[in-house]
Design an enzyme around this catalytic site. Structure first.
Site, PDB file in Angstrom:
ATOM      1  N   LYS A  56      -5.725  -5.365  -7.546  1.00 13.64           N
ATOM      2  CA  LYS A  56      -4.820  -7.143  -6.561  1.00 13.64           C
ATOM      3  C   LYS A  56      -5.714  -6.455  -5.202  1.00 13.64           C
ATOM      4  O   LYS A  56      -4.119  -7.635  -4.551  1.00 13.64           O
ATOM      5  CB  LYS A  56      -3.601  -7.125  -7.814  1.00 13.64           C
ATOM      6  CG  LYS A  56      -3.168  -6.398  -9.064  1.00 13.64           C
ATOM      7  CD  LYS A  56      -1.875  -6.399  -9.194  1.00 13.64           C
ATOM      8  CE  LYS A  56      -1.858  -6.569 -11.015  1.00 13.64           C
ATOM      9  NZ  LYS A  56      -0.004  -5.647 -11.268  1.00 13.64           N
ATOM     10  N   GLU A 111     -13.456  -6.698  -0.863  1.00 12.33           N
ATOM     11  CA  GLU A 111     -11.684  -5.616  -1.213  1.00 12.33           C
ATOM     12  C   GLU A 111     -10.917  -4.797  -0.242  1.00 12.33           C
ATOM     13  O   GLU A 111     -11.499  -4.841   1.353  1.00 12.33           O
ATOM     14  CB  GLU A 111     -13.115  -4.500  -1.215  1.00 12.33           C
ATOM     15  CG  GLU A 111     -12.291  -2.718  -1.765  1.00 12.33           C
ATOM     16  CD  GLU A 111     -12.107  -2.911  -2.911  1.00 12.33           C
ATOM     17  OE1 GLU A 111     -11.192  -3.678  -2.775  1.00 12.33           O
ATOM     18  OE2 GLU A 111     -11.790  -1.504  -3.566  1.00 12.33           O
ATOM     19  N   ASP A 115     -11.571   3.566  -0.409  1.00 12.51           N
ATOM     20  CA  ASP A 115     -11.100   5.089  -0.097  1.00 12.51           C
ATOM     21  C   ASP A 115     -12.155   6.076  -0.330  1.00 12.51           C
ATOM     22  O   ASP A 115     -13.147   6.442   0.229  1.00 12.51           O
ATOM     23  CB  ASP A 115      -9.829   5.365  -1.012  1.00 12.51           C
ATOM     24  CG  ASP A 115      -9.472   6.791  -0.888  1.00 12.51           C
ATOM     25  OD1 ASP A 115      -9.132   7.040  -0.114  1.00 12.51           O
ATOM     26  OD2 ASP A 115      -9.305   7.002  -1.561  1.00 12.51           O
ATOM     27  N   VAL A 165      -1.992   3.400   2.738  1.00 11.19           N
ATOM     28  CA  VAL A 165      -1.373   3.005   3.289  1.00 11.19           C
ATOM     29  C   VAL A 165      -0.622   1.389   2.521  1.00 11.19           C
ATOM     30  O   VAL A 165      -1.419   2.111   1.586  1.00 11.19           O
ATOM     31  CB  VAL A 165      -1.972   1.860   4.482  1.00 11.19           C
ATOM     32  CG1 VAL A 165      -2.583   3.055   6.023  1.00 11.19           C
ATOM     33  CG2 VAL A 165      -3.621   1.510   3.805  1.00 11.19           C
ATOM     34  N   ASP A 171      -0.977  -2.143  -2.238  1.00 15.07           N
ATOM     35  CA  ASP A 171       0.207  -1.570  -3.218  1.00 15.07           C
ATOM     36  C   ASP A 171       0.975   0.237  -2.770  1.00 15.07           C
ATOM     37  O   ASP A 171      -0.678   0.875  -2.651  1.00 15.07           O
ATOM     38  CB  ASP A 171       0.458  -1.687  -4.490  1.00 15.07           C
ATOM     39  CG  ASP A 171      -0.799  -1.212  -5.174  1.00 15.07           C
ATOM     40  OD1 ASP A 171      -2.220  -0.639  -5.389  1.00 15.07           O
ATOM     41  OD2 ASP A 171      -0.113  -0.561  -6.580  1.00 15.07           O
ATOM     42  N   ARG A 177       3.320  -4.680  -1.775  1.00  8.77           N
ATOM     43  CA  ARG A 177       1.717  -5.659  -1.255  1.00  8.77           C
ATOM     44  C   ARG A 177       2.223  -6.806  -0.518  1.00  8.77           C
ATOM     45  O   ARG A 177       1.665  -7.714   0.133  1.00  8.77           O
ATOM     46  CB  ARG A 177       1.180  -6.951  -2.731  1.00  8.77           C
ATOM     47  CG  ARG A 177       0.565  -5.595  -3.172  1.00  8.77           C
ATOM     48  CD  ARG A 177      -0.303  -6.035  -4.625  1.00  8.77           C
ATOM     49  NE  ARG A 177      -0.022  -5.130  -5.632  1.00  8.77           N
ATOM     50  CZ  ARG A 177      -1.611  -4.481  -5.876  1.00  8.77           C
ATOM     51  NH1 ARG A 177      -2.183  -4.363  -5.053  1.00  8.77           N
ATOM     52  NH2 ARG A 177      -1.225  -4.037  -7.183  1.00  8.77           N
TER      53      ARG A 177
HETATM   54  P1  IMP Z   1     -11.433   3.978  -4.508  1.00  9.88           P
HETATM   55  O1  IMP Z   1     -12.483   3.913  -5.207  1.00  9.88           O
HETATM   56  O2  IMP Z   1     -11.488   5.302  -3.746  1.00  9.88           O
HETATM   57  O3  IMP Z   1     -13.131   3.325  -2.825  1.00  9.88           O
HETATM   58  O4  IMP Z   1     -11.003   3.901  -4.366  1.00  9.88           O
HETATM   59  C1  IMP Z   1     -10.412   1.701  -3.884  1.00  9.88           C
HETATM   60  C2  IMP Z   1      -8.843   1.313  -4.032  1.00  9.88           C
HETATM   61  O5  IMP Z   1      -8.442   2.330  -4.070  1.00  9.88           O
HETATM   62  C3  IMP Z   1      -9.337   0.446  -3.750  1.00  9.88           C
HETATM   63  O6  IMP Z   1      -9.122  -0.853  -4.106  1.00  9.88           O
HETATM   64  C4  IMP Z   1      -7.514  -0.070  -3.098  1.00  9.88           C
HETATM   65  O7  IMP Z   1      -6.997  -0.659  -4.296  1.00  9.88           O
HETATM   66  C5  IMP Z   1      -6.599   1.359  -3.881  1.00  9.88           C
HETATM   67  N1  IMP Z   1      -6.550   2.426  -2.465  1.00  9.88           N
HETATM   68  C6  IMP Z   1      -7.223   3.348  -1.338  1.00  9.88           C
HETATM   69  N2  IMP Z   1      -6.973   3.624  -0.512  1.00  9.88           N
HETATM   70  C7  IMP Z   1      -5.861   3.074  -0.546  1.00  9.88           C
HETATM   71  C8  IMP Z   1      -4.042   3.527   0.556  1.00  9.88           C
HETATM   72  O8  IMP Z   1      -4.169   3.472   1.550  1.00  9.88           O
HETATM   73  N3  IMP Z   1      -3.623   2.196   0.225  1.00  9.88           N
HETATM   74  C9  IMP Z   1      -2.919   1.694  -1.095  1.00  9.88           C
HETATM   75  N4  IMP Z   1      -3.973   1.318  -1.894  1.00  9.88           N
HETATM   76  C10 IMP Z   1      -4.836   2.334  -1.625  1.00  9.88           C
HETATM   77 MG    MG Z   2      -8.266  -2.106  -5.327  1.00 10.14          MG
END
Ligand code: IMP
Ligand code: MG
Length: 191
Positions: A56, A111, A115, A165, A171, A177
């Site tokens: 989302k 995206e 993270d 964040v 969220d 959001r």
């Molecule tokens: P990754 O798979 O670890 O790269 O995480 C990415 C997903 O985690 C993103 O699409 C976000 O939805 C969520 N995410 C990562 N960091 C944050 C943050 O600081 N705040 C809110 N959502 C996050």
């Molecule tokens: Mg996401």
């Protein structure tokens, strides 16, 4: 309450059970989005692109970004979730919903924030099998210090520290959001 014009840097808000302080103002976000759109318009001039919005979190960013694209744009959605209700990545990604026919299309994954990079990595793996013409990634924010693997993000709005964040589509535990600016969690959990 979230109007940037009246937010001071020491303003704090409560989202679910944590406190957040101002991080990226609405006007700064608009500059980041504008810059990404300009680069995509340059790189894909005269070609059709498919914006694949990861729900989302990326919905708000995508809504602003696609309206600044000048080439023909097809919009598709997919849902990728790894976060649940916590502030750390679960390490695995559930990809759900529409992955429409992307064969021979220029897919731009939209995206909100990268993270660990797990979501993007898994989605690219999935898309790769569908023979798109190209896959590029546009992320508003990225936390390069916590990426698990080397990851090339074609269009990044801003690289940030690995702090949590919220706002502008992102969220915390399903909340926040709708905030129009981006807020960062304060160090100390407040009871
Ligand atoms: P990754 O798979 O670890 O790269 O995480 C990415 C997903 O985690 C993103 O699409 C976000 O939805 C969520 N995410 C990562 N960091 C944050 C943050 O600081 N705040 C809110 N959502 C996050
Ligand atoms: Mg996401």
């Amino acid at each position: 309450m979230t109007d940037n014009a009246i937010i001071s840097p020491d303003h704090q808000i409560r989202v679910h059970d944590r406190t957040f302080r101002p991080y990226i103002r609405r006007d700064e976000i608009q500059e980041l989005v504008h810059d990404i759109a300009k680069r995509i318009n340059h790189d894909f001039a005269g070609q059709e692109v498919t914006a694949l919005v990861i729900l989302k979190g990326a919905m708000v960013f995508a809504a602003d970004l696609i309206r600044q694209l000048s080439m023909p744009v097809i919009v598709e959605f997919t849902r990728a979730s790894s976060y649940g209700n916590s502030m750390t990545s679960a390490g695995t990604t559930a990809i759900e919903g529409l992955l429409a026919d992307v064969t021979d299309r220029n897919v731009i994954i939209i995206e909100d924030i990268v993270d660990t990079g797990t979501t993007i990595r898994d989605l690219i793996k999935h898309l790769g099998g569908l023979q798109p013409r190209s896959i590029t990634i546009a992320a508003l924010l990225s936390k390069p210090s916590v990426h698990k693997d080397t990851l090339t993000i074609d269009y990044v709005g801003r690289e940030i520290a690995p702090d949590f964040v919220v706002g502008y589509g992102m969220d915390y535990a399903c909340h926040g959001r709708q905030l129009d600016a981006i807020w960062v969690v304060t160090e100390e959990p407040t009871a």
